[in-house]
Enzyme design. Structure first.
Site, short mmCIF file in Angstrom:
data_model
loop_
_atom_site.label_atom_id
_atom_site.label_comp_id
_atom_site.label_asym_id
_atom_site.label_seq_id
_atom_site.Cartn_x
_atom_site.Cartn_y
_atom_site.Cartn_z
N GLY A 136 0.81 -1.22 0.00
CA GLY A 136 0.00 0.00 0.00
C GLY A 136 0.84 1.27 0.00
CG ASP A 156 -7.06 0.27 8.80
OD1 ASP A 156 -6.59 0.41 9.95
OD2 ASP A 156 -7.99 -0.52 8.54
C1 LIG Z 1 -6.18 -3.45 9.78
S1 LIG Z 1 -6.23 -4.54 8.42
C2 LIG Z 1 -7.18 -3.70 7.25
C3 LIG Z 1 -8.61 -3.56 7.58
C4 LIG Z 1 -9.41 -2.80 6.55
N1 LIG Z 1 -8.79 -1.54 6.18
C5 LIG Z 1 -10.80 -2.53 7.07
O1 LIG Z 1 -11.03 -1.48 7.67
O2 LIG Z 1 -11.67 -3.38 6.87
C6 LIG Z 1 -4.64 -4.34 7.73
C7 LIG Z 1 -4.42 -5.11 6.43
O3 LIG Z 1 -3.23 -4.62 5.83
C8 LIG Z 1 -2.55 -5.69 5.22
N2 LIG Z 1 -1.16 -5.20 5.03
C9 LIG Z 1 -0.13 -5.23 5.91
N3 LIG Z 1 0.93 -4.55 5.40
C10 LIG Z 1 0.54 -4.09 4.17
C11 LIG Z 1 1.17 -3.28 3.19
N4 LIG Z 1 2.41 -2.82 3.35
N5 LIG Z 1 0.47 -2.98 2.08
C12 LIG Z 1 -0.81 -3.44 1.90
N6 LIG Z 1 -1.46 -4.19 2.81
C13 LIG Z 1 -0.79 -4.50 3.94
C14 LIG Z 1 -2.76 -6.85 6.15
O4 LIG Z 1 -2.59 -8.08 5.47
C15 LIG Z 1 -4.21 -6.61 6.60
O5 LIG Z 1 -5.10 -7.29 5.77
#
Ligand SMILES: C[S@@+](CC[C@H](N)C(=O)[O-])C[C@H]1O[C@@H](n2cnc3c(N)ncnc32)[C@H](O)[C@@H]1O
Length: 265
Positions: A136, A156
């Site tokens: 992200g 997030d």
């Molecule tokens: C807190 S959850 C997201 C929840 C979602 N935004 C919601 O509100 O429903 C964080 C997510 O980020 C993903 N993640 C972790 N590091 C990441 C990165 N550098 N880029 C994209 N996704 C990432 C994880 O696998 C996880 O699914």
């Protein structure tokens, strides 16, 4: 990377984040020009609520009383779209955002974990939406500025790595250089109050901002999630007022010790 959002789906932190997301989209939607939405850490999209999960202290407290709060109707309607008579499922941020897209708006959701990405592809099929497997923070460089010139960016992260905060700040600074006028929603956990305050201070220095927080416990036990918040950079007109009408009700309903705690400033 082991983070699984399913256990946290529908928690008090999710409720706050998704209500703020909806209210921001609503404010931005008052202008007819197309809007770009980027969800940098999108998750699985749709979660089966777990009996022992954190939704018990979040959406499950609100859902039975949903008729009492007309201002929460857009949020309840987004949740309701993924449920029948009983509350079994909880939509994550990309599903919630997609619910509020208008014709001409566009959503890009980025997820790094292959399994979560595959689940999201199943959960969200829409001509307005693209779903990418990847980082992200990289997307902040690759996708900004958007051709629409108007955008909301939700960041997030799971905050599981010690490097998360520095990656976030670096990504955010790059994003702002490329797309100064974007509206950025940056979610953060409140365990140790001082850690949260350090992040707020640094992010707040990057531009005009609004901070909204909801604590369900006093922030005096560092090992527990006492609450959460969002820093909103370039908050749209009217957002502070709208949140001022909604967040006190959330704080009153979701508190764990009977004392409502929130901050909007
Ligand atoms: C807190 S959850 C997201 C929840 C979602 N935004 C919601 O509100 O429903 C964080 C997510 O980020 C993903 N993640 C972790 N590091 C990441 C990165 N550098 N880029 C994209 N996704 C990432 C994880 O696998 C996880 O699914």
């Amino acid at each position: 990377m082991n983070y699984q959002h399913a256990f946290h789906a529908g928690s008090a932190a999710d409720v706050l984040k998704h209500v703020v997301l909806i209210e921001t989209l609503t404010c931005l939607g008052q202008k007819p020009k197309p809007l770009f939405v980027l969800d940098t850490h999108a998750g699985e999209g749709l979660y089966r609520l777990q009996a022992d999960g954190e939704a018990a202290d979040g959406i499950m407290r609100l859902w039975p009383r949903r008729e009492e709060w007309p201002l929460l109707a857009p949020y309840m309607s987004a949740v309701g779209q993924h449920n029948g008579a009983r509350l079994r499922n909880y939509p994550g941020s990309p599903l919630i955002a997609s619910h509020f897209l208008r014709n001409g708006d566009r959503l890009v959701a980025v997820e790094q974990a292959p399994q979560a990405h595959a689940a999201l592809q199943q959960a969200l099929r829409s001509e307005h939406t693209q779903i990418f497997l990847g980082d992200g923070y990289h997307a902040l460089k690759a996708l900004l500025p958007p051709p629409e010139h108007r955008g909301l960016i939700l960041i997030d992260p799971p905050y599981e790595q010690v490097t998360e905060r520095s990656a976030l700040l670096e990504g955010l600074k790059t994003a702002l250089l490329r797309f100064r006028q974007g509206v950025y929603l940056i979610w953060y956990p409140i365990k140790d109050r001082r850690d949260a305050d350090r992040l707020i201070t640094v992010v707040s220095q990057l531009g005009e901002h609004l901070v909204v927080e909801l604590l369900t416990w006093p922030a005096d036990v560092r090992s527990r999630l006492n609450g959460s918040g969002l820093v909103i950079l370039n908050p749209p007109f009217g957002l502070k007022k709208r949140l001022g009408e909604i967040v006190p009700t959330l704080a009153q309903t979701l508190t764990q010790d009977g004392i409502p705690r929130y901050r909007i400033r």
